[in-house]
Design an enzyme around this catalytic site. Structure first.
Site, PDB file in Angstrom:
ATOM      1  N   GLN A 152     -19.953  67.639  15.794  1.00 16.89           N
ATOM      2  CA  GLN A 152     -21.088  67.671  14.875  1.00 16.89           C
ATOM      3  C   GLN A 152     -22.263  66.887  15.445  1.00 16.89           C
ATOM      4  O   GLN A 152     -22.084  65.986  16.252  1.00 16.89           O
ATOM      5  CB  GLN A 152     -20.720  67.033  13.521  1.00 16.89           C
ATOM      6  CG  GLN A 152     -19.691  67.765  12.710  1.00 16.89           C
ATOM      7  CD  GLN A 152     -19.444  67.108  11.366  1.00 16.89           C
ATOM      8  OE1 GLN A 152     -18.820  67.688  10.499  1.00 16.89           O
ATOM      9  NE2 GLN A 152     -19.906  65.886  11.176  1.00 16.89           N
ATOM     10  N   GLU A 285     -19.987  77.322   5.794  1.00 16.59           N
ATOM     11  CA  GLU A 285     -20.614  75.997   5.673  1.00 16.59           C
ATOM     12  C   GLU A 285     -21.118  75.525   7.033  1.00 16.59           C
ATOM     13  O   GLU A 285     -20.369  75.492   8.004  1.00 16.59           O
ATOM     14  CB  GLU A 285     -19.607  74.982   5.127  1.00 16.59           C
ATOM     15  CG  GLU A 285     -20.192  73.580   4.985  1.00 16.59           C
ATOM     16  CD  GLU A 285     -19.158  72.546   4.574  1.00 16.59           C
ATOM     17  OE1 GLU A 285     -19.244  71.396   5.062  1.00 16.59           O
ATOM     18  OE2 GLU A 285     -18.247  72.890   3.791  1.00 16.59           O
ATOM     19  N   SER A 288     -22.714  69.337   5.693  1.00 15.85           N
ATOM     20  CA  SER A 288     -22.438  68.535   4.495  1.00 15.85           C
ATOM     21  C   SER A 288     -23.339  67.311   4.591  1.00 15.85           C
ATOM     22  O   SER A 288     -23.387  66.657   5.634  1.00 15.85           O
ATOM     23  CB  SER A 288     -20.965  68.126   4.472  1.00 15.85           C
ATOM     24  OG  SER A 288     -20.723  67.215   3.424  1.00 15.85           O
TER      25      SER A 288
END
Length: 371
Positions: A152, A285, A288
């Protein structure tokens, strides 16, 4: 098929005849597109990954005024620094010989570590940091989107007390989404066989509103329905219980603020960026994120979850002692973004990881060659 999904399918697969709303089927853990041909070969894919990662992180850094920092792969166990995700995932641990076999654990994410780094770097409001986060999630259920290896862009920015609002959160989401759109444009310019499919705007909806819209569906089915309708959605308020007594999804109680009542009366200052991904016929997704807990919301959420004992941990003590700044932050999946923008059917086409042999064989037969 809705207009959004059908429009993409027609552009990407001009010879495809849409019948009975079927674009894919699920067998075991694998989502199998009815029609799938990788638009890029492995060499083009590797070049595309490099281009996307370099371009997007520069755009993210510029958009949110973030400086790059170096991040840890593991932290000491028992300090409350690691993210416990939904509270059930086991961290990969190992003993450290020179520390008397004290246990270290591979990070799940850097949500808390980043906030501590903001304090250490003395970052001013309006600025922040980003880093490459690499993690191992041994309990992940492997499928098209989930791997043992997680990568990420983790980012965190300092904010003021006045910016702890839903309006500010939405503004940041729109800026991140704008960076994603620019990256999609560049990718499609580089590879004309790829056609852009993301909508120009992202739609905001609260998880409670989503429940009322689709009361007979599961949270995942609600996400599929709303993403299929709008193309790109930010679902607000994840972690707290909704009016049916259930959570839309789990979220740790000690980083995102999911219990504060916003100015519009909704609860929660966090959420997920989701898109409709026509290649797999499902919601997807990408990020977040959220405004982080302050002292009041930390205590409230720990009480709700019955985890007040965490207030004695290192991270939590620093927060309660006003040693950490107010912040907003999140994670954006690197392999996931590359997968979407390169129109891949499996995340294993983007990253090198370990997969069951039967999954490798099955994917190869479907035209999805796993690295």
């Amino acid at each position: 098929m809705c207009n959004f999904a059908a429009g993409f399918a027609k552009k990407a697969y001009p010879n495809l005849t849409i019948q009975k709303n079927i674009t894919h089927k699920i067998m075991g853990n694998i989502i199998k597109p009815i029609v799938y041909t990788a638009a890029l070969d492995m060499k083009q894919t590797e070049h595309g990954i490099k281009q996307i990662k370099e371009f997007f992180q520069q755009n993210l850094s510029t958009e949110l005024r973030l400086r790059r920092v170096t991040a840890p792969l593991f932290v000491l166990q028992g300090l409350g620094i690691n993210d416990d995700l939904n509270g059930v995932e086991r961290a990969v641990t190992f003993p450290i010989k020179d520390l008397g076999d004290a246990k270290a654990e591979v990070v799940h994410s850097l949500a808390k570590w980043k906030r501590m780094s903001l304090a250490e770097y003395k970052i001013e409001p309006g600025y922040g940091i980003y880093t490459d986060m690499n993690a191992i999630r041994a309990d992940e259920e492997l499928d098209n989107l989930h791997s043992l290896y997680v990568d990420q862009w983790d980012w965190e920015a300092v904010i003021t007390r006045e910016q702890r609002t839903l309006a500010f959160l939405k503004n940041v989401v729109e800026r991140i989404y704008a960076a994603i759109l620019r990256t999609e444009y560049l990718t499609c310019e580089t590879y004309p066989q790829l056609k852009p499919f993301l909508p120009n705007k992202i739609t905001f909806i609260h998880s409670e509103e989503l429940l009322k819209m689709y009361p007979d569906k599961t949270p995942k089915e609600r996400e599929d329905a709303i993403c299929k309708k709008y193309g790109a959605v930010f679902v607000i308020g994840i972690g707290g219980k909704l009016s049916d007594g259930k959570k839309h999804d789990g979220r740790a109680p000690d980083y995102d603020d999911w219990s504060t009542v916003a100015e519009d009366g909704s609860v929660g200052l966090n959420g997920d960026i989701l898109i409709w991904y026509p290649v797999l016929g499902r919601s997807f997704e990408l990020s977040s994120m959220g405004i982080r807990v302050d002292k009041e919301s930390l205590v409230r959420q720990l009480k709700i979850e019955g985890k007040e004992e965490r207030l004695g941990l290192y991270f939590h003590k620093k927060l309660m002692n006003d040693e950490l700044p107010l912040s907003i932050g999140g994670g954006i999946g690197q392999s996931r973004l590359c997968m979407v923008l390169l129109h891949k059917g499996h995340i294993g086409e983007i990253q090198a990881s370990i997969w069951p042999e039967d999954m490798r064989k099955e994917c190869k037969e479907l035209g999805m060659t796993l690295i």
